[in-house]
Each structure stands twice: as C-alpha cells, then as structure tokens.
Enzyme design. Structure first.
Site, mmCIF file in Angstrom:
data_model
loop_
_atom_site.group_PDB
_atom_site.id
_atom_site.type_symbol
_atom_site.label_atom_id
_atom_site.label_comp_id
_atom_site.label_asym_id
_atom_site.label_seq_id
_atom_site.Cartn_x
_atom_site.Cartn_y
_atom_site.Cartn_z
ATOM 1 N N GLY A 44 -7.836 111.288 -58.481
ATOM 2 C CA GLY A 44 -6.965 112.433 -58.213
ATOM 3 C C GLY A 44 -7.634 113.784 -58.160
ATOM 4 N N GLU A 100 -9.122 117.657 -63.978
ATOM 5 C CA GLU A 100 -8.102 116.624 -63.747
ATOM 6 C C GLU A 100 -7.041 117.145 -62.780
ATOM 7 O OE1 GLU A 100 -7.030 113.757 -63.543
ATOM 8 O OE2 GLU A 100 -6.376 112.955 -65.477
ATOM 9 N N ASP A 101 -6.385 116.234 -62.099
ATOM 10 C CA ASP A 101 -5.330 116.649 -61.165
ATOM 11 C C ASP A 101 -4.041 117.017 -61.891
ATOM 12 O OD1 ASP A 101 -4.838 113.989 -61.913
ATOM 13 O OD2 ASP A 101 -4.364 113.289 -59.892
ATOM 14 N N ASP A 104 0.050 114.585 -67.585
ATOM 15 C CA ASP A 104 1.411 114.039 -67.589
ATOM 16 C C ASP A 104 1.747 113.597 -69.021
ATOM 17 O OD1 ASP A 104 3.791 113.109 -66.241
ATOM 18 O OD2 ASP A 104 2.968 111.093 -66.216
ATOM 19 N N SER A 105 1.669 112.315 -69.342
ATOM 20 C CA SER A 105 1.904 111.885 -70.720
ATOM 21 C C SER A 105 0.807 112.404 -71.650
ATOM 22 C CB SER A 105 1.949 110.360 -70.805
ATOM 23 O OG SER A 105 0.653 109.827 -70.640
ATOM 24 N N THR A 108 -4.339 109.757 -70.676
ATOM 25 C CA THR A 108 -5.654 109.705 -70.027
ATOM 26 C C THR A 108 -6.586 110.769 -70.605
ATOM 27 O OG1 THR A 108 -4.541 109.006 -67.993
ATOM 28 C CG2 THR A 108 -6.832 109.723 -67.787
ATOM 29 N N LEU A 109 -6.101 112.010 -70.655
ATOM 30 C CA LEU A 109 -6.988 113.089 -71.083
ATOM 31 C C LEU A 109 -7.300 113.057 -72.566
ATOM 32 C CD1 LEU A 109 -6.085 116.137 -68.854
ATOM 33 C CD2 LEU A 109 -8.155 114.751 -68.869
ATOM 34 N N LYS A 132 2.762 118.654 -66.585
ATOM 35 C CA LYS A 132 4.198 118.425 -66.774
ATOM 36 C C LYS A 132 4.466 118.346 -68.267
ATOM 37 C CE LYS A 132 4.473 115.014 -63.310
ATOM 38 N NZ LYS A 132 5.098 113.819 -62.754
ATOM 39 N N ASP A 160 -1.471 111.123 -55.603
ATOM 40 C CA ASP A 160 -0.938 110.057 -54.755
ATOM 41 C C ASP A 160 0.342 109.454 -55.307
ATOM 42 O OD1 ASP A 160 -2.333 108.757 -57.026
ATOM 43 O OD2 ASP A 160 -1.812 106.914 -55.973
HETATM 44 P P1 IMP Z 1 -1.231 110.636 -68.060
HETATM 45 O O1 IMP Z 1 -2.228 109.735 -68.710
HETATM 46 O O2 IMP Z 1 0.180 110.135 -68.198
HETATM 47 O O3 IMP Z 1 -1.348 112.081 -68.478
HETATM 48 O O4 IMP Z 1 -1.436 110.493 -66.517
HETATM 49 C C1 IMP Z 1 -2.367 111.156 -65.824
HETATM 50 C C2 IMP Z 1 -2.516 110.508 -64.474
HETATM 51 O O5 IMP Z 1 -1.257 110.021 -63.977
HETATM 52 C C3 IMP Z 1 -2.961 111.545 -63.470
HETATM 53 O O6 IMP Z 1 -4.353 111.630 -63.411
HETATM 54 C C4 IMP Z 1 -2.345 111.029 -62.188
HETATM 55 O O7 IMP Z 1 -3.229 110.135 -61.565
HETATM 56 C C5 IMP Z 1 -1.104 110.287 -62.607
HETATM 57 N N1 IMP Z 1 0.130 111.075 -62.418
HETATM 58 C C6 IMP Z 1 0.948 111.581 -63.357
HETATM 59 N N2 IMP Z 1 1.979 112.250 -62.824
HETATM 60 C C7 IMP Z 1 1.805 112.192 -61.487
HETATM 61 C C8 IMP Z 1 2.552 112.714 -60.360
HETATM 62 O O8 IMP Z 1 3.577 113.410 -60.465
HETATM 63 N N3 IMP Z 1 2.035 112.406 -59.138
HETATM 64 C C9 IMP Z 1 0.909 111.668 -58.955
HETATM 65 N N4 IMP Z 1 0.187 111.179 -59.971
HETATM 66 C C10 IMP Z 1 0.637 111.431 -61.228
HETATM 67 MG MG MG Z 2 -2.948 108.488 -59.639
#
Ligand code: IMP
Ligand code: MG
Length: 177
Positions: A44, A100-101, A104-105, A108-109, A132, A160
């Site tokens: 991303g 990072e793009d 979200d939750s 990952t980070l 978010k 994506d």
């Molecule tokens: P996390 O581990 O939930 O913070 O997710 C991070 C990853 O989820 C990002 O690097 C994205 O690849 C993916 N992701 C989370 N939300 C979105 C979204 O709205 N659109 C596309 N990819 C997302």
């Molecule tokens: Mg993704």
C-alpha cells in the site's frame, strides 16, 4: 468473489499532494542533518512513499521496504501479522521512519514498530497518509498523519480493494456491489 465500485471522492490528488508536501517539510525539519532510514510497508505504501521521499530535503535518506500481510482479499484486519518480506539491513542505532498507507485497527503497525524497536533502532516513528481512529483495536498513534478519515473503505493512492484501484490518483470510497 466481491466486486467494489468507487462511489465518491474523499480527497483529490491536489489535496493529497498539498498534505504530502507539508508532511515532507515537517519530517525535513525534524530530522535535519541526520541519517534517516525510511521503511515503506508494501504494497500500500508504494505511491505515498515515492511522493513523500521526494519532499524530504536536508536529511540523509535511505529507502527500504518490508511487506506485511494480515489478511487476504477481505476488508477486515486481525492480529495475525505476517512478514512476507523483511528488511535487508541492520537498523541498530538508526533513526527509522515507517511509512504506511493507512492506520486502521493498528495491528500491522504496532507489530512492525515493536519488531523494529526490538532490533535496536535509535528511534522508530510512524508516518501514515491516512488514519481511521474510529477503527483502532490497539492503542497506537502515528507521529505524522496526513488525514484522519471516517470509517469508510477507501481506495486509490496505493490503497486497494482486493488489489484493485491502487492506481487511482485520488482517494475514493468504495462500496461492495
Ligand atoms: P491494520 O493492521 O488494521 O491497521 O491495517 C492496516 C492495513 O489494512 C493497511 O496497510 C491497508 O493495507 C489495509 N486497510 C485498512 N483500511 C483500509 C481501507 O480503507 N482501504 C484499503 N486498505 C485498507
Ligand atoms: Mg491492503
């Protein structure tokens, strides 16, 4: 298999470019005269990383990439983060900036930040173009945030939906059709 349709624009390419320039300026001031390892989280990050690194000046920048994966084609993350491709350098005593793009939750980070800190980096900071906050499951904030956005699934500027739409120059909202 799900299909996704772009239903509206959240940020135009001009708005994104303006914000990326501001982030680059801030990072340039914060790391002025220092060495900085920028670590993009694939896939991303690839659009944001390429724009951001070119907005950083007066810093001794090196760029690297890692690939993490926490889920496949679905739109919900879980805690099982997997490193698909690791760094090829020793980061001990380095200033590291994770790029990072979207935050979200936070699974990952928080996983990657701890991994890199445990390898003995001098500092580990996070720069994400989108965040978010309403979706956060673990307590983590980025040091540099482009835009905080509502809980909608977004695509474009590298992001994506099932690998589609990464190439859109703007940030769009998708709905499943
Ligand atoms: P996390 O581990 O939930 O913070 O997710 C991070 C990853 O989820 C990002 O690097 C994205 O690849 C993916 N992701 C989370 N939300 C979105 C979204 O709205 N659109 C596309 N990819 C997302
Ligand atoms: Mg993704």
């Amino acid at each position: 298999m799900s299909e996704y349709k772009v239903v509206k624009t959240m940020f135009t390419k001009e708005q994104i470019a303006q914000r990326v320039a501001e982030l680059g300026e801030k990072i340039s001031q914060d790391y002025k005269g220092q060495k900085l390892i920028m670590v993009g989280i694939l896939k991303g990050c690839f659009v944001f990383m390429s724009d951001l690194c070119r907005q950083v000046h007066d810093v001794d920048v090196r760029t690297f990439f890692m690939q993490a994966s926490s889920y496949g084609a679905s739109t919900a993350s879980n805690g099982n983060v997997r490193i698909v491709q690791d760094l090829e350098i020793d980061i001990s005593d380095e200033n590291v900036l994770i790029v990072e793009d979207i935050l979200d939750s936070g699974h990952t980070l928080s996983y990657i930040r701890k991994l890199l800190a445990d390898r003995g980096a001098k500092s580990v900071k996070i720069c994400t173009i989108f965040s978010k906050p309403a979706r956060r499951k673990v307590n983590i904030d980025a040091d540099y945030v482009g835009y905080e956005i509502p809980d909608e699934f977004v695509v474009g500027y590298g992001l994506d939906a099932a690998e589609q739409y990464r190439n859109l120059p703007y940030l769009g909202v998708v709905e499943e059709v």
